[in-house]
Structures are given as C-alpha cells and as structure tokens.
Design an enzyme around this catalytic site. Structure first.
Site, mmCIF file in Angstrom:
data_model
loop_
_atom_site.group_PDB
_atom_site.id
_atom_site.type_symbol
_atom_site.label_atom_id
_atom_site.label_comp_id
_atom_site.label_asym_id
_atom_site.label_seq_id
_atom_site.Cartn_x
_atom_site.Cartn_y
_atom_site.Cartn_z
ATOM 1 N N ASP A 51 0.873 -1.161 0.000
ATOM 2 C CA ASP A 51 0.000 0.000 0.000
ATOM 3 C C ASP A 51 0.916 1.219 0.000
ATOM 4 O O ASP A 51 2.094 1.133 0.359
ATOM 5 C CB ASP A 51 -0.939 0.000 1.217
ATOM 6 C CG ASP A 51 -2.139 0.931 0.971
ATOM 7 O OD1 ASP A 51 -2.079 1.756 0.035
ATOM 8 O OD2 ASP A 51 -3.135 0.830 1.715
HETATM 9 C C1 BGC Z 1 -4.993 3.260 0.005
HETATM 10 C C2 BGC Z 1 -5.025 2.271 -1.145
HETATM 11 C C3 BGC Z 1 -4.857 2.999 -2.444
HETATM 12 C C4 BGC Z 1 -3.538 3.755 -2.406
HETATM 13 C C5 BGC Z 1 -3.256 4.538 -3.669
HETATM 14 C C6 BGC Z 1 -3.773 4.171 -0.045
HETATM 15 O O1 BGC Z 1 -3.923 5.217 0.857
HETATM 16 O O2 BGC Z 1 -5.021 2.578 1.234
HETATM 17 O O3 BGC Z 1 -6.243 1.576 -1.135
HETATM 18 O O4 BGC Z 1 -4.922 2.112 -3.519
HETATM 19 O O5 BGC Z 1 -3.569 4.685 -1.323
HETATM 20 O O6 BGC Z 1 -4.100 5.637 -3.763
#
Ligand code: BGC
Length: 746
Positions: free
Chosen positions: A232
């Site tokens: 993530d």
């Molecule tokens: C989220 C993810 C997301 C990523 C990219 C993170 O803060 O938890 O679900 O895909 O950001 O935006």
C-alpha cells in the site's frame, strides 16, 4: 513472457536496475528501462471506477483525476449478491482501463467489516468472508479478461482507519483463517489477481509489508498465488526485510533501491530473492504490453451501467405498503441529498464523475413531485425555517420521501467514525415529519450502518448506500416500481453501536485485540440471540417468494466430497422480481464452538409472477469445516449438520440435515490437564474415552452419586491428572496414552 526470454532479460539487468524495478518510478508508475524497451506502466485506483491522475498525484483523493464514471462502491454493489453482475462490472472497468492506459486497477477491497465505525467500510464488500470472496472473484475475472491487472487489497486484517499505519491487528489463527483471510484465499485460488496489495497495519506485531508468514507461506505456498505483492502507498518499513518476506514492489516512487543493492552485495539478501521479485514485475509489465486493446471511453453507456448496478443492489429495508409510489400520488421529496446526492466515499477511491444524476431531476421525467430542502446534507445544523417549510408541505402530501444519511465528513478513508448516529438535525426532522404524515419513506445515503431512532415512526426505508453517480435515477426507478428492488444486506444493521461485537476493542492505538474472535457480524448477533434492526441478508421486494421442495443429492457427505442442495422458488406475487436464495450451514455436532449458522451458498433468481425455478447450490467439505490451529488445517467433525435455506440469515424457510463422515481426525495434545471428556469427544479415541468415562463415573457414583447421567457429566470434566491420583488409571497407563496418541496424526 516465455521463461527463457525472461531469464535472458534479467541477465541483462544491472543490480541497480533490478533493485529499481522493485519500487515505483513515481506516484502511479512503475519504473521503465528504456535501453531494454521496458515501459513504465501505470496503476490507478479503483475499485469503483477509475481515479487516474494525470497531474498532481496523491493517495487520498485530494487532487483532480480524469473525468470518469463512479460506479456504486462495494457497500452497495455487494448487496446485489450477483456474480454475473460483478463480472460485468469488472468487464466495464477493464475496458475503461484499457482505454485510458491503466495497466492495473487498485481493487477490489475485501477486508471484513468488523465494526460499523471503520471509515472505509463503504469500499469493502461484507462482514461475511464467503460473500466477499464470491463477489471478488468475478470482479477480478472481468477486469483481467482485458489483461488489465487487479490489486486485491488490503492484505490483511486492515479493519480500522485510525492509526492504520501503526496499529497491530491481533487475532488468533483460527479467527484470521475463518474470518479475515478467506476472501483473499478464494479470490487468489479462483481468480489469480495480478497483484495483491499488502496492508498498512501490523498483524500480531509484524508489519504486513514484512510478513513472511502472510506473503510467502500463506499467500504463495499454501494458496498458490502467482502474481506480485505490492505495498500500500507508503506501507513499507525496512525494504530489504520486505523483499525477503515476499513484498515484490514498493509503491509509490520513493523506493530504497540503495539498501537493496547493499544487502545483495553484503550477502544479507540473496540475489535469487531479488531476481524472483523482478521476474514478477516483468511478468506484470509483459501481461499488459503484450495485450493492448483498442478501447474507447464510453462514458454515457457506462453511466447507464452504473445505474443498472445500483438498481440491482438497492435494498428495500422496510415497506408498510407505502411503496412503490404511484404517479397519481402527491409526493414530496425532502432533504438536500434529493438534489445533491451523497454517492461515493472520500479517499483514494474518489472518482471525478463526468456527471451525477440526482433524484429530483430524475423524477421530473416521470412524475410531478414537490421538494423542500428541510436540512443541509453537509452539516448538522437544524434550520427552523427549512424545517417548518418541509413539515407544512408534508401535511399536504400523500407520500413524503426523505433523503437522509451521512454527510461526507462523517466517513472517509483515513479515519473512523466515533458513533453510528446520523446528524441530529436529520433525526429530529424525520420524527417531526412522521408526526404529521404517516406515509414517510426514508432513502438512506450512507457508507455503513446508522442508528435508526425513527424506525418505528416511518413506513418505508430504502437503503441506497453510496449509490454511484447514477444513484438518483436508480432510486427513482425503485421508488416508482419501474425496477423491483432485489438487493439484500451484506452486513447486519445493529440497533446500537454497543451491540457490535468489536465495541470494547475497536480503534485502539498501538494494537487492537480481536477479542470477539470468529464471532463477527451475524455470527455474533445470532449466537447472542440479539435483536437487530435488520439482519444480514435481509431485503424486501414488491413481490413475494415461496420456497419449497428442499432436497439434497445425497444423505451423507463423505470427506472429501461434495453436496448439491436444490430448492424450488416461486414468485407468488403480481410483479416480476428477483430473489436472493441463501444457504447457511449449521454445525449440530456440538464438538467445537461455532456460529449458529454460516453463509456457504447463494444464488439470485429472476421470476415472473407465478413462475417457479429450481435453484441449485454446491457445497464441499470445506463448507462444513472450521480451522483447527492444532492441525493447521480445516476440519469438520463427523456428525450431523443443518442445511438452512432462506431469504435472509433470520428468515430461514426450509431446513434439512446431512450426515458428514470422515476418516480424518485432529491430533490431540495429551497433558495431565486433558480431561476424560476430551478423549471421549475425540473421534479416534472414543472407545478409550468411553471406557475411562465408565470407570471414572463408577468411581464417583460408588462414592457419592446415584445418577448415571450426573456421573458421566462429572466424569467427563475430570482431568487425567486427577484420574491417576484417584487410582482410576495407573501412571503407566497414562504414560502409554501419551506415547501412543499425543501429537500424532490419528
Ligand atoms: C490506500 C489504497 C490505495 C492507495 C493509492 C492508499 O492510501 O489505502 O487503497 O490504492 O492509497 O491511492
């Protein structure tokens, strides 16, 4: 890419280039290597529409992304219980991704809704792992049919937003395996997502991004995951540890390439580990570049599809004969959400919708409806003038439809709610209007359950959740019966927050103990025989359905084996409709603590008035099993199991029983504290246990108990230590028992 070609390509890469491929080039791109013709492919959020950022990037949905279509978020689309619809949704999103050069869509999210408070529940499918897995599979297949990758997220046990980057989710293995992991497992085994995204949190004290058990042992070795694991955004801690634990790609583009290079050079990281990660990255890139499709963005058509998904998912929670509305009725719409709907959640899934349909505009094409704003949808302020206008208009209306719910600021990625309440101004006005008009219908816009202090005062409730950009049209079509509602709740609506099983252990800072264990959602409410506002699986229709002729293809299921359950469903009302038939398994063996019933099958069936169809659902022995940490495997005791088929988890229409037979048995760890009953209950030690039970009961009975049953009950809980002490069993006999049977596969 063929493996020889890939090997040759890896051989041409410098160590620095290999390290570089394991982290992003910028916020949304992987690194490319120009001299070798490796392109920098792009990933984008997901899951309910594209959030492709071309300029300023962020992971919280703050800066602008391209104009796209916002489909209903998972909280609503899950209520469709419709695998085909999910595949169609994946198909549409896959085409959009091809049209906009997005190689990987970051979704779906299959984390379990442990508490109604989690700020991101709107992005997740269910409180039930079976449903979450079953709906994720076709979504992934639909997207990936276009050679666009998906990212199954957030692996794992990411069930709160507060402190999500530093908090440890502490749960025992049985709980993880039965509740928090199965949706990932099903999706991996059945759909092979191109990528899995590790979560921010720690699991039992180990960061997900460095969790060898999770990524290497469970995901790859046990489940056979073939794709790559990416972090993530910003979830990594020690990049080298992460690589060794199975994290191939760090996102976004702030990778610690130098640390990887140094670790390989000084021997703390095997180059083979790095090569494997690079191979997976190259596979992902190749999968995309080798299969480009000529797709054009078809925004208008996709908007219509977004409406269709909402129509198939909206849940009619309550209807005391007030719905559907009729054109001839004097209808009043109240609430700002009628004009400015709340249709998606905040954070990384936030889509820049190219258009949004509101109910007020949509209804004009169909019927003459009046409108009073009543309250603001943005803040919790009771405005006496607005309220008065709505109340007096309500007095003259045949039906009042109040569009209520949660303002955007109440729920979002990044933080959790602190309560389950709707704004007080809304609750107050709903009650005031209900006092002057007995035909009040609520349309709710919310990402997760809310308390409903007015539930008994209103005649109808339509749960539209966050319905995507076409929500206004979909709601009007449901209200007027142009579409017969068919959605069912994918989560329980408790009466109050403190009823929720995670209430005492949610949102903690450093670690949160999952003390409710496997008793999450309906598994808990049912076990506690607790009243709820609306149970899991509940949803009404404008028609009625009768269930008959429940049958099993065999009376006994042998492990390993399968069982087919069939039931006839008849539309007994006057209009066409769709019913979601649910199949729950009940463990009647009484050998281990289990939920009353667990969802293990469902099917959605479309029926004309008077029509009957047979619905068949298939089970296997895993459907009956629980996870034993002792044998580190799934297991079902031999004995009787209930097959409960119904219209919701609390509206079981027909039941049958099936016997399960198995030669498999759990190993047993015998200690002085093992009881006589433990031996008796063990499938392979029943004879020994029976004999010892009789001897122990006899000992006690001759001493002071006359009643045999009482003797057996007391004898069952006597530990072997005491059995030896009383001279019922010799020390040698105990030693033999341990030697022969303890910790062995029996
Ligand atoms: C989220 C993810 C997301 C990523 C990219 C993170 O803060 O938890 O679900 O895909 O950001 O935006």
């Amino acid at each position: 890419m063929e493996s020889n070609k890939k090997k040759a390509l890896i051989a041409q890469l410098t160590l620095e280039e290999k390290a570089g491929l394991c982290s992003g080039g910028d916020f949304w791109h992987l690194k490319g290597i120009e001299r070798l013709g490796i392109p920098a492919i792009m990933v984008s959020d997901g899951p309910n529409g594209l959030r492709k950022q071309e300029d300023k990037a962020d992971h919280l949905g703050i800066n602008e992304s391209i104009k796209a279509v916002c489909f209903p978020p998972a909280a609503l689309f899950a209520c469709s219980f419709d695998r085909d619809l999910m595949e169609d949704l994946g198909d549409v999103i896959g085409k959009e991704a091809q049209a906009t050069d997005v190689a990987v869509v970051l979704g779906p999210g299959v984390n379990i809704k442990r508490s109604p408070l989690c700020g991101r529940n709107f992005e997740y499918i269910s409180e039930d792992p079976y449903l979450a897995g079953e709906l994720a599979v076709p979504y992934i297949k639909g997207v990936q049919a276009h050679h666009v990758g998906t990212s199954l997220k957030h692996c794992a046990a990411n069930n709160q937003e507060n402190n999500r980057m530093s908090c440890s989710s502490d749960a025992d293995e049985r709980t993880l395996r039965e509740i928090y992991l199965p949706a990932f497992e099903t999706a991996v085994k059945q759909a092979q997502p191109a990528t899995v995204m590790c979560s921010y949190n720690l699991i039992n004290g180990v960061h997900a991004s460095e969790n060898n058990w999770l990524m290497n042992e469970v995901l790859r070795d046990e489940w056979g995951f073939q794709g790559l694991v990416l972090s993530d955004w910003g979830a990594t801690v020690d990049r080298v540890n992460g690589l060794a634990a199975g994290l191939d790609l760090e996102m976004p583009g702030v990778g610690d390439d130098a640390a990887i290079v140094a670790a390989v050079k000084n021997g703390t990281l095997g180059e083979a580990v790095l090569d494997k990660a690079v191979e997976r990255v190259l596979d992902l890139i190749d999968q995309w570049t080798a299969h480009r499709e000529q797709q054009a963005l078809t925004l208008e058509a996709d908007h219509d599809f977004a409406r269709h998904v909402a129509e198939e998912s909206i849940v009619l929670l309550k209807n005391n004969g007030v719905l559907p509305l009729e054109k001839s009725q004097k209808v009043l719409f109240v609430g700002e959400y009628a004009a400015v709907p709340r249709y998606q959640g905040g954070g990384s899934s936030h889509v820049n919708s190219f258009k949004v349909s509101d109910a007020l505009t949509a209804v004009k094409a169909y019927a003459d409806v009046s409108y009073a704003k009543g309250f603001s949808g943005m803040e919790d302020v009771y405005d006496p003038a607005l309220a008065e206008e709505a109340i007096s208009a309500a007095k003259a209306a045949d039906r009042v439809v109040i569009f209520a719910g949660l303002p955007e600021s109440f729920e979002s990625e990044g933080y959790d709610r602190t309560h389950m309440d709707m704004p007080a101004c809304q609750n107050r006005l709903i009650r005031e209007i209900a006092q002057v008009n007995e035909n009040v219908i609520l349309v709710l816009h919310n990402g997760a359950p809310v308390a409903m202090p007015w539930l008994n005062d209103v005649a109808g409730v339509v749960e539209a959740y966050l319905g995507g950009q076409a929500v206004g049209e979909a709601v009007v079509n449901v209200l007027y019966g142009i579409v017969n509602p068919s959605g069912k709740l994918a989560e329980t609506f408790p009466i109050k927050l403190s009823d929720n099983p995670s209430y005492l252990n949610f949102g903690d800072k450093e670690s949160v103990e999952y003390r409710e264990g496997i008793f999450v959602g309906y598994r808990y409410y049912d076990k506690k025989e607790m009243a709820v506002n609306f149970p899991f699986g509940h949803g009404l229709s404008y028609t009625t359905f009768a269930y008959s002729n429940l049958r099993l293809d065999k009376p006994v299921i042998t492990d390993p084996g399968t069982l087919t359950v069939s039931v006839d469903v008849t539309n007994t009302g006057a209009v066409a409709g769709k019913e979601i038939v649910q199949l729950y398994i009940e463990d009647h063996t009484g050998k281990v603590q289990r939920p009353i019933r667990e969802l293990k099958g469902f099917a959605k069936v479309s029926l004309d008035p008077g029509e009957t169809k047979t619905v068949s659902m298939h089970l296997d022995t895993r459907s009956f099993s629980w996870y034993s940490a002792a044998i580190r495997d799934w297991y079902a005791y031999p004995g009787e199991y209930g097959i409960a088929v119904g219209s919701s988890s609390r509206d079981i229409r027909l039941t049958e029983t099936v016997r399960l037979e198995t030669d498999r048995a759990l190993s047993i760890h015998i200690t002085p504290d093992t009881t006589v009953g433990d031996l008796y209950d063990h499938p392979k030690l029943t004879e020994i246990g029976r004999d010892l039970l009789a001897r122990t009961a006899h000992f006690f009975a001759s001493e002071n108990i006359q009643d045999d049953t009482l003797g057996d009950a007391i004898a069952g809980s006597v530990p072997l230590r005491a059995v030896v002490k009383f001279g019922i069993m010799s020390q040698e006999e105990y030693g033999h028992l341990v030697m022969e049977y303890s910790d062995r596969p029996l």
